[in-house]
Design a protein around this motif. Structure first.
Motif, PDB file in Angstrom:
ATOM      1  N   ARG A  59      -2.898   5.096  10.426  1.00  0.00           N
ATOM      2  CA  ARG A  59      -3.125   3.825   9.738  1.00  0.00           C
ATOM      3  C   ARG A  59      -3.128   3.994   8.228  1.00  0.00           C
ATOM      4  NH1 ARG A  59      -8.126   1.207  12.701  1.00  0.00           N
ATOM      5  NH2 ARG A  59      -7.085  -0.756  12.279  1.00  0.00           N
ATOM      6  N   THR A  60      -2.712   5.150   7.742  1.00  0.00           N
ATOM      7  CA  THR A  60      -2.718   5.450   6.324  1.00  0.00           C
ATOM      8  C   THR A  60      -1.655   4.626   5.593  1.00  0.00           C
ATOM      9  OG1 THR A  60      -3.282   7.718   6.935  1.00  0.00           O
ATOM     10  CG2 THR A  60      -2.623   7.345   4.671  1.00  0.00           C
ATOM     11  N   ASP A  62       0.292   3.700   1.718  1.00  0.00           N
ATOM     12  CA  ASP A  62       0.559   4.218   0.379  1.00  0.00           C
ATOM     13  C   ASP A  62       0.021   3.224  -0.650  1.00  0.00           C
ATOM     14  OD1 ASP A  62       2.405   2.139   0.195  1.00  0.00           O
ATOM     15  OD2 ASP A  62       4.167   3.440   0.246  1.00  0.00           O
TER      16      ASP A  62
END
Length: 81
Positions: A59-60, A62
């Motif tokens: 679920r990261t 940028d």
């Protein structure tokens, strides 16, 4: 639309409409990606000739709010379902 009207699958394809490798006509049909012999449903981008796929890294996100991608190398096969 018949099966013969499907466009050829490109060597490099991206799900992201902002990408230069996005081909909208291909996404009018259901596509499958087989990576190292197993079908994957989470592929965001692929390149058959270079042998890689990009998948989301959990679920990261940028700094622009887009999912972080992992590049996995192996045997890539794209097909219509």
């Amino acid at each position: 639309m018949t099966d013969t009207a499907r466009p050829d699958l490109p060597d490099h394809l991206s799900v992201d409409p902002r990408s230069p490798h996005h081909v909208a006509a291909v996404f009018e049909h259901e596509i499958g990606i087989r990576f190292n012999g197993k079908e994957r449903g989470d592929v965001e981008e692929y390149c058959i000739s270079e042998g890689w796929i990009k998948v989301p890294a959990g679920r990261t996100l940028d700094r622009k709010g887009q999912p972080m991608m992992l590049k996995l190398k192996g045997t890539v096969e794209a097909f219509y379902k």
